[in-house]
Design a protein around this motif. Structure first.
Motif, PDB file in Angstrom:
ATOM      1  N   LYS A 121      -3.607   2.620  -6.458  1.00 60.18           N
ATOM      2  CA  LYS A 121      -2.552   1.872  -7.146  1.00 60.18           C
ATOM      3  C   LYS A 121      -1.170   2.325  -6.681  1.00 60.18           C
ATOM      4  O   LYS A 121      -0.293   1.510  -6.383  1.00 60.18           O
ATOM      5  CB  LYS A 121      -2.680   2.031  -8.659  1.00 60.18           C
ATOM      6  CG  LYS A 121      -1.640   1.244  -9.459  1.00 60.18           C
ATOM      7  CD  LYS A 121      -1.798   1.410 -10.956  1.00 60.18           C
ATOM      8  CE  LYS A 121      -1.469   2.773 -11.463  1.00 60.18           C
ATOM      9  NZ  LYS A 121      -0.065   3.159 -11.439  1.00 60.18           N
ATOM     10  N   ASN A 122      -0.991   3.632  -6.575  1.00 55.72           N
ATOM     11  CA  ASN A 122       0.294   4.169  -6.122  1.00 55.72           C
ATOM     12  C   ASN A 122       0.602   3.738  -4.692  1.00 55.72           C
ATOM     13  O   ASN A 122       1.754   3.442  -4.366  1.00 55.72           O
ATOM     14  CB  ASN A 122       0.304   5.695  -6.231  1.00 55.72           C
ATOM     15  CG  ASN A 122       0.286   6.173  -7.666  1.00 55.72           C
ATOM     16  OD1 ASN A 122       0.621   5.433  -8.586  1.00 55.72           O
ATOM     17  ND2 ASN A 122      -0.129   7.410  -7.878  1.00 55.72           N
ATOM     18  N   SER A 123      -0.412   3.698  -3.846  1.00 59.55           N
ATOM     19  CA  SER A 123      -0.217   3.258  -2.459  1.00 59.55           C
ATOM     20  C   SER A 123       0.211   1.792  -2.416  1.00 59.55           C
ATOM     21  O   SER A 123       1.119   1.426  -1.655  1.00 59.55           O
ATOM     22  CB  SER A 123      -1.498   3.446  -1.649  1.00 59.55           C
ATOM     23  OG  SER A 123      -1.816   4.806  -1.530  1.00 59.55           O
ATOM     24  N   GLN A 124      -0.426   0.964  -3.224  1.00 62.26           N
ATOM     25  CA  GLN A 124      -0.053  -0.449  -3.279  1.00 62.26           C
ATOM     26  C   GLN A 124       1.376  -0.613  -3.790  1.00 62.26           C
ATOM     27  O   GLN A 124       2.130  -1.445  -3.284  1.00 62.26           O
ATOM     28  CB  GLN A 124      -1.023  -1.233  -4.169  1.00 62.26           C
ATOM     29  CG  GLN A 124      -2.369  -1.466  -3.554  1.00 62.26           C
ATOM     30  CD  GLN A 124      -2.308  -2.352  -2.329  1.00 62.26           C
ATOM     31  OE1 GLN A 124      -1.729  -3.438  -2.353  1.00 62.26           O
ATOM     32  NE2 GLN A 124      -2.894  -1.891  -1.253  1.00 62.26           N
ATOM     33  N   GLU A 125       1.749   0.166  -4.789  1.00 62.76           N
ATOM     34  CA  GLU A 125       3.114   0.093  -5.302  1.00 62.76           C
ATOM     35  C   GLU A 125       4.122   0.541  -4.249  1.00 62.76           C
ATOM     36  O   GLU A 125       5.221  -0.013  -4.156  1.00 62.76           O
ATOM     37  CB  GLU A 125       3.242   0.910  -6.581  1.00 62.76           C
ATOM     38  CG  GLU A 125       2.520   0.270  -7.753  1.00 62.76           C
ATOM     39  CD  GLU A 125       2.462   1.125  -8.998  1.00 62.76           C
ATOM     40  OE1 GLU A 125       2.643   2.362  -8.900  1.00 62.76           O
ATOM     41  OE2 GLU A 125       2.231   0.554 -10.083  1.00 62.76           O
ATOM     42  N   SER A 126       3.748   1.513  -3.440  1.00 62.95           N
ATOM     43  CA  SER A 126       4.611   1.962  -2.348  1.00 62.95           C
ATOM     44  C   SER A 126       4.778   0.856  -1.302  1.00 62.95           C
ATOM     45  O   SER A 126       5.869   0.657  -0.766  1.00 62.95           O
ATOM     46  CB  SER A 126       4.027   3.221  -1.707  1.00 62.95           C
ATOM     47  OG  SER A 126       4.806   3.636  -0.608  1.00 62.95           O
ATOM     48  N   ILE A 127       3.707   0.135  -1.034  1.00 57.93           N
ATOM     49  CA  ILE A 127       3.780  -0.984  -0.094  1.00 57.93           C
ATOM     50  C   ILE A 127       4.731  -2.048  -0.621  1.00 57.93           C
ATOM     51  O   ILE A 127       5.558  -2.581   0.130  1.00 57.93           O
ATOM     52  CB  ILE A 127       2.374  -1.566   0.168  1.00 57.93           C
ATOM     53  CG1 ILE A 127       1.561  -0.585   1.018  1.00 57.93           C
ATOM     54  CG2 ILE A 127       2.444  -2.944   0.819  1.00 57.93           C
ATOM     55  CD1 ILE A 127       0.104  -0.908   1.142  1.00 57.93           C
ATOM     56  N   ILE A 128       4.646  -2.335  -1.914  1.00 59.53           N
ATOM     57  CA  ILE A 128       5.551  -3.311  -2.522  1.00 59.53           C
ATOM     58  C   ILE A 128       6.992  -2.865  -2.352  1.00 59.53           C
ATOM     59  O   ILE A 128       7.866  -3.666  -2.007  1.00 59.53           O
ATOM     60  CB  ILE A 128       5.207  -3.535  -4.009  1.00 59.53           C
ATOM     61  CG1 ILE A 128       3.866  -4.253  -4.133  1.00 59.53           C
ATOM     62  CG2 ILE A 128       6.312  -4.316  -4.721  1.00 59.53           C
ATOM     63  CD1 ILE A 128       3.322  -4.309  -5.545  1.00 59.53           C
ATOM     64  N   ASP A 129       7.259  -1.592  -2.560  1.00 56.95           N
ATOM     65  CA  ASP A 129       8.611  -1.051  -2.397  1.00 56.95           C
ATOM     66  C   ASP A 129       9.099  -1.233  -0.965  1.00 56.95           C
ATOM     67  O   ASP A 129      10.241  -1.648  -0.732  1.00 56.95           O
ATOM     68  CB  ASP A 129       8.629   0.426  -2.798  1.00 56.95           C
ATOM     69  CG  ASP A 129      10.022   1.002  -2.828  1.00 56.95           C
ATOM     70  OD1 ASP A 129      10.920   0.363  -3.437  1.00 56.95           O
ATOM     71  OD2 ASP A 129      10.234   2.083  -2.224  1.00 56.95           O
ATOM     72  N   ARG A 184       0.547 -10.786  -2.568  1.00 60.25           N
ATOM     73  CA  ARG A 184      -0.809 -10.239  -2.467  1.00 60.25           C
ATOM     74  C   ARG A 184      -0.861  -8.777  -2.917  1.00 60.25           C
ATOM     75  O   ARG A 184      -1.804  -8.372  -3.606  1.00 60.25           O
ATOM     76  CB  ARG A 184      -1.328 -10.375  -1.045  1.00 60.25           C
ATOM     77  CG  ARG A 184      -1.621 -11.818  -0.683  1.00 60.25           C
ATOM     78  CD  ARG A 184      -2.156 -11.959   0.709  1.00 60.25           C
ATOM     79  NE  ARG A 184      -2.329 -13.360   1.040  1.00 60.25           N
ATOM     80  CZ  ARG A 184      -2.577 -13.814   2.249  1.00 60.25           C
ATOM     81  NH1 ARG A 184      -2.706 -12.967   3.255  1.00 60.25           N
ATOM     82  NH2 ARG A 184      -2.718 -15.104   2.470  1.00 60.25           N
ATOM     83  N   ALA A 185       0.135  -8.003  -2.529  1.00 63.29           N
ATOM     84  CA  ALA A 185       0.164  -6.596  -2.946  1.00 63.29           C
ATOM     85  C   ALA A 185       0.312  -6.500  -4.459  1.00 63.29           C
ATOM     86  O   ALA A 185      -0.326  -5.653  -5.102  1.00 63.29           O
ATOM     87  CB  ALA A 185       1.291  -5.845  -2.234  1.00 63.29           C
ATOM     88  N   SER A 186       1.121  -7.375  -5.038  1.00 60.59           N
ATOM     89  CA  SER A 186       1.295  -7.393  -6.503  1.00 60.59           C
ATOM     90  C   SER A 186      -0.014  -7.758  -7.193  1.00 60.59           C
ATOM     91  O   SER A 186      -0.363  -7.167  -8.220  1.00 60.59           O
ATOM     92  CB  SER A 186       2.383  -8.385  -6.903  1.00 60.59           C
ATOM     93  OG  SER A 186       3.638  -7.965  -6.412  1.00 60.59           O
ATOM     94  N   GLU A 187      -0.725  -8.720  -6.627  1.00 57.98           N
ATOM     95  CA  GLU A 187      -2.028  -9.089  -7.178  1.00 57.98           C
ATOM     96  C   GLU A 187      -3.002  -7.913  -7.086  1.00 57.98           C
ATOM     97  O   GLU A 187      -3.767  -7.666  -8.016  1.00 57.98           O
ATOM     98  CB  GLU A 187      -2.587 -10.313  -6.448  1.00 57.98           C
ATOM     99  CG  GLU A 187      -1.839 -11.593  -6.757  1.00 57.98           C
ATOM    100  CD  GLU A 187      -2.195 -12.750  -5.838  1.00 57.98           C
ATOM    101  OE1 GLU A 187      -3.021 -12.573  -4.910  1.00 57.98           O
ATOM    102  OE2 GLU A 187      -1.634 -13.838  -6.035  1.00 57.98           O
ATOM    103  N   ASN A 188      -2.965  -7.192  -5.966  1.00 58.01           N
ATOM    104  CA  ASN A 188      -3.832  -6.018  -5.804  1.00 58.01           C
ATOM    105  C   ASN A 188      -3.537  -4.968  -6.865  1.00 58.01           C
ATOM    106  O   ASN A 188      -4.456  -4.373  -7.429  1.00 58.01           O
ATOM    107  CB  ASN A 188      -3.673  -5.401  -4.415  1.00 58.01           C
ATOM    108  CG  ASN A 188      -4.381  -6.198  -3.351  1.00 58.01           C
ATOM    109  OD1 ASN A 188      -5.245  -7.010  -3.618  1.00 58.01           O
ATOM    110  ND2 ASN A 188      -3.994  -5.960  -2.111  1.00 58.01           N
TER     111      ASN A 188
END
Length: 80
Positions: free
Chosen positions: A20-28, A55-59
């Motif tokens: 989850k943290n990795s996905q949030e970092s990608i969004i950033d 897509r990252a937000s959905e993930n």
């Protein structure tokens, strides 16, 4: 609950949080590119980044749901 099972389930929760943290970092990072596009517009890149952001937000949302469900399972197992 046996210590081995507790450790296994806690480890799984830690991995899920890391995902989850990795996905949030990608969004950033995507947001930084989108911000940069205000000064240097590129319609194709902007469209791609908007899709990637969605897509990252959905993930992140899917992973949050998985974490919530697994935490419930973990808490129930601890009470047994």
């Amino acid at each position: 609950m046996e210590q081995a099972k507790y450790d296994q389930m806690q480890g799984m929760l830690n991995k899920l949080e890391d995902i989850k943290n990795s996905q949030e970092s990608i969004i950033d990072k995507i947001n930084h590119v989108i911000t940069d596009l205000f000064q240097h517009p590129d319609k194709e890149l902007e469209k791609g980044m908007e899709t990637a952001h969605q897509r990252a937000s959905e993930n992140v949302e899917i992973i949050r749901e998985v974490i919530d469900a697994y935490e419930i399972k973990f808490n129930k197992a601890q009470q047994e």
